[in-house]
Design an enzyme around this catalytic site. Structure first.
Site, short mmCIF file in Angstrom:
data_model
loop_
_atom_site.label_atom_id
_atom_site.label_comp_id
_atom_site.label_asym_id
_atom_site.label_seq_id
_atom_site.Cartn_x
_atom_site.Cartn_y
_atom_site.Cartn_z
CE LYS A 186 0.24 16.61 -10.57
NZ LYS A 186 1.65 16.57 -10.14
CG HIS A 313 7.48 13.13 -14.37
ND1 HIS A 313 7.90 13.91 -15.43
CD2 HIS A 313 6.63 13.89 -13.67
CE1 HIS A 313 7.33 15.11 -15.34
NE2 HIS A 313 6.56 15.11 -14.27
#
Ligand code: GKR
Ligand code: MG
Length: 415
Positions: A186, A313
């Site tokens: 991330k 996701h």
């Protein structure tokens, strides 16, 4: 005929570490709503979704019109949802995700109905979705830059990760514990050069692992092209480097690395412009906002038709959603990327343990009837009380970050 008799909606809060991202930092608790659909013959179906106040109000509005619904009437469910809600944009997932609220509300009720259908038939949900094309579903190690602890809190088991060494240390711990063979970083937290260095450190430390990075639109088109060229041959896809379909199309014209998204293609009417401009090569499905498991398979068919890759996701979630994600991925032939999951970051859950275990980075498809997981009523009560006590009523990573870094503003398109 088995019909819905009663609906229970229970908002819960579960502990969440200080995970950093483009819009700030995760608060001490993440929120979910646990859905229970009761039938007139004693079955209970489980669903899980977001818990932001506005979403909860929409869930409650639909709950009022569900009693009497035949548990096999999924089209009837969609009609009732749409009769109650109007389509439009809404922020539901922590990032600025403009999804169709009707599809977001439909999802947990559809999952719960499929859970009931499976329990009524004695079959797992994967069989109701066409049958398993894989018995285990691979997930990816979802790495985050993070603080050692929330302000004023105790250090967690993961410790600090604010540089390449910290990210590699985090990866090693997560991969040793879960066996993942794919890694997602991330990004969007530090300047791109720092995050490229972290990806290269991961590639050196885990040479056989597939890598991906997701800065959640923190980069300009030019920066996205520059980074994609630097990471050519290192990452399997570059996720949401820059905002909008137009921006992604501009990057796609200048790079060979597949571009993936869960930010500019998040509803069915986004697919045509994305395909016409070749803006993305991989779509991250997510049944929580694509309208449930069957509409996620509709998305999979469209991706297959247009030669788009399909991944999955994740937002912070609990075990009911992990079960639903696993059944869906097991029954979807062209979902060939390892799925995202935040599951390793949580320390609490609302399901009884023993069904969903990670082995070699994968989860075995539950074979019990329905979703195959059982609600832990005591845990549900504890996490509901935590929701009442914590005072958080919608996710707001930015405001929380500002309590630590006054004046912080999201890094969207910053570099
Ligand atoms: O964009 C993503 O892939 C993230 O999963 C995003 O939706 C999350 O909200 C974010 O990464 C987070 O969990 O901080
Ligand atoms: Mg993403």
């Amino acid at each position: 005929m088995t019909r819905i008799s009663r609906v229970e909606l229970t908002p819960v809060a579960f502990a969440d570490p200080p995970l950093l991202n483009v819009v700030g930092v995760h608060e001490p608790y993440a929120l979910r709503t646990i859905v229970q659909l009761h039938t007139d013959d004693g079955l209970v179906g489980l669903g899980e979704t977001y818990a932001a106040d506005d979403h909860l109000e929409r869930l409650k509005a639909v709950a009022d019109v569900l009693p009497g619904l035949d548990v096999f009437d999924l089209n009837g469910l969609r009609r009732r949802v749409r009769d109650v809600l109007t389509a439009g944009g809404a922020q539901v997932g922590g990032m600025l995700n403009l999804q169709d609220p009707a599809d977001v509300v439909l999802s947990p009720y559809e999952v719960a109905l499929l859970d009931i259908q499976g329990k009524a038939l004695g079959r797992p949900v994967v069989d109701l979705l066409g049958g398993a094309v894989r018995e285990t579903v691979p997930f990816s190690a979802y790495l985050f830059y993070k603080w050692a602890a929330h302000p004023g809190g105790d250090a967690d088991e993961w410790g600090e990760a604010l540089d390449p060494d910290g990210i590699v240390r985090q990866a090693r711990k997560m991969i040793e514990e879960y066996g993942f063979s794919a890694i997602k970083l991330k990004g969007g937290v530090f300047p791109p050069a720092d995050e490229v260095e972290a990806v290269r450190a991961l590639a050196a430390a885990f040479p056989g692992h597939k890598l991906r990075i997701d800065p959640n639109c923190a980069w300009t088109v030019d920066t996205s092209v520059k980074v994609s060229r630097e990471l050519e041959g290192v990452i399997e896809y570059l996720e949401d480097p820059t905002p909008t379909i137009e921006g992604m199309a501009a990057v796609a014209r200048q790079t060979d690395i597949p571009l993936a998204t869960n930010m500019c293609v998040i509803a069915f009417d986004h697919l045509k412009p994305a395909v016409l401009t070749d803006a993305v090569q991989v779509v991250l499905s997510d049944h929580h906002y694509w309208g449930g498991l069957r509409r996620s398979q509709l998305l999979a068919g469209i991706c297959d038709t247009f030669g788009l890759g399909l991944s999955m996701h994740s937002n912070s979630h609990l075990g009911i959603s992990l079960a639903a994600m696993t059944h869906l991925a097991a029954a979807t032939p062209n979902l060939t990327y390892a799925c995202d999951t935040h599951y390793p970051w949580k320390t609490e859950d609302v399901i009884k343990p023993g069904v969903l275990a990670f082995e070699d980075g994968s989860v075995q498809v539950p074979r019990g009837p329905g979703l195959g997981v059982e609600l832990d009523e005591d845990a549900l009560g504890t996490l509901h009380q935590q929701y009442l006590d914590c005072g958080i009523r919608k996710r707001d990573d930015t405001t929380y970050m500002r309590t630590v870094v006054p004046g912080f503003s999201p890094n969207t398109a910053r570099w």
